[in-house]
Design a protein around this motif. Structure first.
Motif, PDB file in Angstrom:
ATOM      1  N   CYS A 264      43.345  43.752  35.217  1.00  0.00           N
ATOM      2  CA  CYS A 264      44.145  44.581  35.988  1.00  0.00           C
ATOM      3  C   CYS A 264      45.634  44.095  36.304  1.00  0.00           C
ATOM      4  O   CYS A 264      46.358  45.094  36.292  1.00  0.00           O
ATOM      5  N   TRP A 265      45.793  42.791  36.118  1.00  0.00           N
ATOM      6  CA  TRP A 265      47.005  42.014  36.159  1.00  0.00           C
ATOM      7  C   TRP A 265      47.818  42.777  35.053  1.00  0.00           C
ATOM      8  O   TRP A 265      48.954  43.113  35.248  1.00  0.00           O
ATOM      9  N   ARG A 266      47.152  42.710  33.931  1.00  0.00           N
ATOM     10  CA  ARG A 266      48.043  43.004  32.796  1.00  0.00           C
ATOM     11  C   ARG A 266      48.125  44.608  32.670  1.00  0.00           C
ATOM     12  O   ARG A 266      49.127  45.205  32.014  1.00  0.00           O
ATOM     13  N   LEU A 267      47.398  45.426  33.257  1.00  0.00           N
ATOM     14  CA  LEU A 267      47.769  47.024  33.488  1.00  0.00           C
ATOM     15  C   LEU A 267      49.101  47.052  34.339  1.00  0.00           C
ATOM     16  O   LEU A 267      49.806  48.038  34.160  1.00  0.00           O
TER      17      LEU A 267
ATOM     18  N   CYS B 210      55.961  39.536  32.390  1.00  0.00           N
ATOM     19  CA  CYS B 210      55.801  38.407  33.069  1.00  0.00           C
ATOM     20  C   CYS B 210      54.666  37.404  32.000  1.00  0.00           C
ATOM     21  O   CYS B 210      53.531  37.687  32.029  1.00  0.00           O
ATOM     22  N   PRO B 211      55.336  36.577  31.078  1.00  0.00           N
ATOM     23  CA  PRO B 211      54.525  36.078  30.166  1.00  0.00           C
ATOM     24  C   PRO B 211      53.736  34.928  30.452  1.00  0.00           C
ATOM     25  O   PRO B 211      52.461  34.980  29.871  1.00  0.00           O
ATOM     26  N   ALA B 212      53.774  34.296  31.371  1.00  0.00           N
ATOM     27  CA  ALA B 212      52.779  33.337  32.051  1.00  0.00           C
ATOM     28  C   ALA B 212      52.496  33.534  33.592  1.00  0.00           C
ATOM     29  O   ALA B 212      53.301  32.906  34.261  1.00  0.00           O
TER      30      ALA B 212
ATOM     31  N   GLY C 257      47.188  31.548  28.682  1.00  0.00           N
ATOM     32  CA  GLY C 257      48.848  30.892  28.719  1.00  0.00           C
ATOM     33  C   GLY C 257      49.433  30.937  30.247  1.00  0.00           C
ATOM     34  O   GLY C 257      50.510  31.060  30.416  1.00  0.00           O
ATOM     35  N   CYS C 258      48.428  31.110  31.139  1.00  0.00           N
ATOM     36  CA  CYS C 258      48.660  31.182  32.653  1.00  0.00           C
ATOM     37  C   CYS C 258      49.072  29.671  33.109  1.00  0.00           C
ATOM     38  O   CYS C 258      48.515  28.756  32.816  1.00  0.00           O
TER      39      CYS C 258
ATOM     40  N   VAL D 191      51.657  34.198  43.776  1.00  0.00           N
ATOM     41  CA  VAL D 191      50.660  33.900  43.162  1.00  0.00           C
ATOM     42  C   VAL D 191      50.273  35.456  42.237  1.00  0.00           C
ATOM     43  O   VAL D 191      49.962  36.437  43.060  1.00  0.00           O
ATOM     44  N   SER D 192      50.205  35.288  41.037  1.00  0.00           N
ATOM     45  CA  SER D 192      50.188  36.588  40.222  1.00  0.00           C
ATOM     46  C   SER D 192      48.426  36.921  40.488  1.00  0.00           C
ATOM     47  O   SER D 192      48.125  38.193  40.747  1.00  0.00           O
TER      48      SER D 192
END
Length: 195
Positions: free
Chosen positions: A53-56, A63-65, A87-88, A156-157
């Motif tokens: 969901c975040w990467r969509l 935001c790479p990390a 990688g978070c 916070v992502s």
């Protein structure tokens, strides 16, 4: 339920897809394997969906990390471990000294919950009791300052939360742009109101 086994059944039949084959010569006991099926399978399913969901919404270029924070117990720790593999930048909230030590040993940023001990939102008390409201707002401000400090001001992502309603208000304020809250159950209540 009709046509299912009761909880006191002495024998049961399962399909092979319903069990996990325990490896020969495993270093873990049966109790640990029993916990694996709850903690890590739940964590994987929940993390996969939350991260997707975040990467969509936010690409690796955007935001790479991402910042991923956890609030809860064993499933939260398992999900944060998965977030590290992706990688978070991870952090976990706890008020227990032993848990904070474990979190730190796993290279997860420990956040001491005792810094904002009155962060337990109850809307009725908030409206009726000025002393409660003041203590809550002070704790919320401290919490949000801690979030800003440890997320470079971005928020916070992905918030992994197994606590629930008492911390929902503060979690929503702590989220980054397009932030995601994920859970597979809230220990302290699942009621929310949205206007």
């Amino acid at each position: 339920a009709p046509n299912t086994m009761g909880v006191l059944a002495k024998q049961m039949k399962l399909h092979e897809k319903q069990v996990i084959l325990i490896p020969d010569n495993t270093e873990y006991g049966l109790e640990q394997w029993a916990g694996f099926s709850l903690r890590y399978i739940t964590a994987w399913a929940n993390w996969k969906l939350a991260f997707g969901c975040w990467r969509l919404q936010m690409t690796e270029e955007d935001c790479p990390a991402p910042f991923v924070w956890g609030w809860g117990g064993g499933v939260s720790i398992a999900e944060l471990s998965l977030a590290q593999f992706h990688g978070c930048r991870v952090a976990m909230i706890s008020s227990d000294d032993e848990r904070l030590k474990l979190i730190s040993s796993m290279k997860i940023k420990p956040i001491d919950r005792r810094l904002f001990q009155h962060l337990d939102h109850d809307e009725a008390k908030y409206q009726a009791d000025p002393v409660y409201r003041k203590a809550y707002l002070e704790s919320e401000e401290i919490f949000l300052d801690v979030v800003k400090k440890h997320t470079l001001g971005l928020g916070v992502s992905i918030f992994i939360d197994y606590v629930g309603s008492p911390v929902l208000r503060s979690k929503l304020k702590a989220l980054a742009r397009q932030g995601v809250i994920t859970t597979s159950g809230w220990k302290e209540g699942m009621k929310t109101t949205t206007v």
